[in-house]
Write an enzyme that holds these catalytic residues in place. Structure first.
Site, PDB file in Angstrom:
ATOM      1  N   ASP A 169      16.799 -64.328  28.935  1.00  0.00           N
ATOM      2  CA  ASP A 169      15.945 -63.141  28.813  1.00  0.00           C
ATOM      3  C   ASP A 169      16.793 -61.895  28.585  1.00  0.00           C
ATOM      4  OD1 ASP A 169      13.633 -61.230  29.463  1.00  0.00           O
ATOM      5  OD2 ASP A 169      12.717 -63.184  29.822  1.00  0.00           O
ATOM      6  N   HIS A 210      12.014 -57.563  32.483  1.00  0.00           N
ATOM      7  CA  HIS A 210      11.374 -58.850  32.171  1.00  0.00           C
ATOM      8  C   HIS A 210      12.083 -60.032  32.831  1.00  0.00           C
ATOM      9  CE1 HIS A 210       9.758 -61.865  29.131  1.00  0.00           C
ATOM     10  NE2 HIS A 210       8.691 -61.133  29.348  1.00  0.00           N
ATOM     11  N   SER A 386       4.599 -65.058  29.822  1.00  0.00           N
ATOM     12  CA  SER A 386       5.939 -64.821  30.383  1.00  0.00           C
ATOM     13  C   SER A 386       5.983 -65.213  31.849  1.00  0.00           C
ATOM     14  CB  SER A 386       6.299 -63.344  30.279  1.00  0.00           C
ATOM     15  OG  SER A 386       6.758 -63.028  29.009  1.00  0.00           O
TER      16      SER A 386
END
Length: 641
Positions: A169, A210, A386
């Protein structure tokens, strides 16, 4: 083709790899100052010196392929300049250099990055009671009991100990007090900056949170009075920073996917091609090779496990147009919300294997996924597919702790067999059973992962039989497709019976298709198996206006026929759906079957299914008899009165 971790023919692997390579259809890329350099055997120790001599910052040896190096610039964010083009030309002429390939820059986006406004488990973590996807008691207007059933796995003693999960990520805040104790620094790397410290780059809007959020879902520590609890709260988490640059390259993706495959058990990816409803894209050559190496050689030959978020394009997109989510080598995970409905951003496709959870539709501030956030903070607002992929990675970590011998294919079989419909419901696609009785849904796959059920089955699991690959047939004639007239094609196959690569029990099925259309987004493709299971390979994508590229040897994949006997007649149906008349040409349909020659548990499933059918028919007859008796009694009573 890719065989089992210990088996498979080289010829078959090459056929499959070539098909996948031909299938990659990308948007126009950008030139970069990153090079794939192959050095002659005697010059490999001089790689760094050679790189700096020709104007590059340094060189990094690649783990896939012989003599391959990544030559990268000082500033990785810059695109190629005229000066760097000259550097490349000089490098190409150097006697120590065998070959130079410039890396094209392309787009990859984080998925799910959006804002959203009776079991006794005692945890001191303040957000634990809000983690409805772990234990759903009806929080945030959810449906009680609709969760991952992690409590049962924990009570059996499985918490992910000894398993490492890598989050590919934008980095991980490894200093976070809820992650620090479980952080595996040795297995981490920053491929955006080419150093061992994958800490997220600061932005005012915290856009690079994220990866940290995903990491917390898997490995946040338990009972430390901080944030919440990870699905596998004693697992180790590795950070692979690879998303934070203006473009993606094949080298960066391949390096990330193949980083330390003997240490990392599970790779979790919550990103992919743009979810705009008009992109058809997938992994490039190096990434395909790295992924193939991973499932064949990773984890001591048991195979690396790749978990992929299925996509956030909603009803406008189809995840079979994403070559990562639709790959046989990945486990594609979709999401449900806390009341069992589909999320508005969920993409549906026939390659999705299973589902976990994401944020609710309502603007309840506690309906999101609770997890770790940047700089020691916590959040209730993680969302999208996600959030779904790391939850699945956590469940798989529990299963690997229960049985470290599980292969990458074992994990797929376990997902199919133990996932549950539970209380999931989809307004568009009905739940159906395939030819051996396995229940599936076009959006949710085989249902929501059940951690308790998976670890219990894992403990007694025997490695699945060797995998074989059969090209069942191919139609190369051109067939015109027009609105109002669907093209029906059939392939009759014996599934290579009598040959070494006979496939009796299906795992994945690929329909390699070449088709052009005046409007690609109006194309629809359905395929029906000999056991009458219908797979929607391509749904309408209303935003896709392509009239030139179409699909060129694109491998549409279905997992809906899992366990079926592939022998017999397969039917493909190609047509248009939309308001305007369209035309096109179907140029190729090649049917590729992947599966085993023996699978005893499938036989047992068939017997159970047939028994249930017989029982249900018996119950129907008994109900009809009861109703007939009741009608007769009423008739007699009315006459007597």
């Amino acid at each position: 083709m890719c065989g089992s971790p210990r088996h498979g023919t080289a010829v078959g692997f090459i056929v499959l790899l070539n098909a996948l390579l031909l299938a990659t259809q990308a948007a126009e890329g950008v030139s970069t100052d990153h090079l794939l350099v192959q050095l002659h055997e005697g010059a490999q120790d001089e790689a760094h010196q050679l790189a700096t001599q020709h104007g590059f910052h340094s060189a990094r040896k690649l783990s896939f392929g012989e003599g391959l190096f990544h030559f990268y610039p000082q500033d990785t964010s810059k695109r190629r300049s005229k000066r760097s083009a000259r550097n490349r030309q000089r490098l190409q002429k150097d006697r120590r250099v065998k070959n130079v390939v410039e890396q094209e820059g392309f787009d990859r986006q984080k998925r799910g990055y959006r804002d959203i406004n009776d079991i006794e488990v005692n945890m001191s973590d303040p957000l634990f009671t809000k983690q409805w996807y772990l234990i759903n008691t009806g929080q945030a207007d959810g449906t009680p009991g609709l969760d991952l059933n992690v409590a049962e796995a924990w009570q059996l003693g499985y918490t992910g100990k000894g398993v490492t999960v890598a989050i590919m990520d934008d980095g991980i805040d490894y200093l976070h007090p809820d992650l620090a104790s479980n952080y595996n620094a040795d297995a981490s790397y920053d491929f955006s900056s080419n150093d061992p410290f994958p800490f997220p780059r600061y932005t005012d809007d915290w856009f690079n949170s994220h990866g940290t959020r995903c990491a917390g879902e898997v490995s946040a520590a338990a009972n430390n009075n901080i944030c919440g609890v990870g699905v596998a709260y004693n697992s180790k988490v590795a950070g692979i920073r690879m998303l934070d640059q203006p473009f993606m390259t094949d080298i960066i993706e391949a390096s990330s996917i193949s980083h330390m495959p003997q240490v990392i058990d599970i790779y979790s990816a919550s990103w992919g091609p743009t979810d705009d409803g008009k992109t058809v894209d997938g992994p490039r050559e190096l990434t395909l090779q790295a992924m193939a190496d991973g499932v064949n050689k990773g984890r001591g030959g048991k195979g690396s496990i790749y978990v992929w978020a299925s996509g956030d394009g909603g009803s406008y997109d189809d995840c079979n147009c994403d070559g990562y989510a639709s790959s046989m080598w990945t486990i594609s995970i979709n999401s449900a919300i806390n009341d069992g409905r589909t999320a508005l951003y969920d993409e549906s496709c026939s390659s999705t294997l299973a589902s976990t959870f994401s944020n609710g539709r309502k603007r309840n501030p506690e309906a999101g996924v609770a997890t770790t956030d940047l700089y020691g903070n916590c959040t209730l607002r993680h969302s999208g597919t996600s959030a779904a992929a790391p939850e699945a990675a956590g469940v798989f970590a529990l299963a690997i702790e229960a049985n470290p011998d599980l292969t990458w294919r074992d994990m797929q079989h376990l997902s199919v067999l133990t996932s549950k419909r539970n209380q999931l419901h989809d307004e568009v696609h009905q739940w159906r059973r395939n030819g051996v009785g396995l229940e599936f849904n076009h959006l949710f796959g085989y249902g929501v992962l059940d951690a308790g059920g998976m670890v219990k089955m894992s403990k007694e699991w025997k490695t699945v039989p060797e995998r074989f690959h059969c090209i069942a047939g191919s139609i190369q004639d051109v067939h015109k497709v027009q609105s109002g007239n669907k093209v029906l094609l059939t392939i009759n196959t014996d599934a290579c019976q009598g040959k070494d690569n006979f496939v009796r029990y299906l795992e994945h099925v690929q329909a390699v298709v070449t088709v052009n259309a005046s409007r690609r987004g109006d194309l629809t493709i359905n395929m029906t198996s000999p056991m009458a299971t219908k797979s929607l390979l391509l749904s309408r994508r209303p935003r896709d206006d392509d009239a030139k590229v179409g699909f060129d040897k694109w491998p549409f994949m279905t997992s809906h026929t899992w366990g079926e006997d592939p022998r017999g007649t397969w039917v493909m149906e190609v047509g248009f759906q939309g308001d305007e008349p369209q035309r096109g040409a179907l140029k190729e349909w090649t049917l590729m079957l992947h599966g085993t020659q023996s699978a005893p548990y499938i036989d047992q499933i068939v017997r159970d299914y047939q028994s249930k059918l017989a029982m249900s028919k018996k119950e129907e007859l008994e109900e009809e008899l009861d109703e007939a008796v009741e009608r007769s009694l009423k008739s007699l009573l009315s006459k007597n009165n």
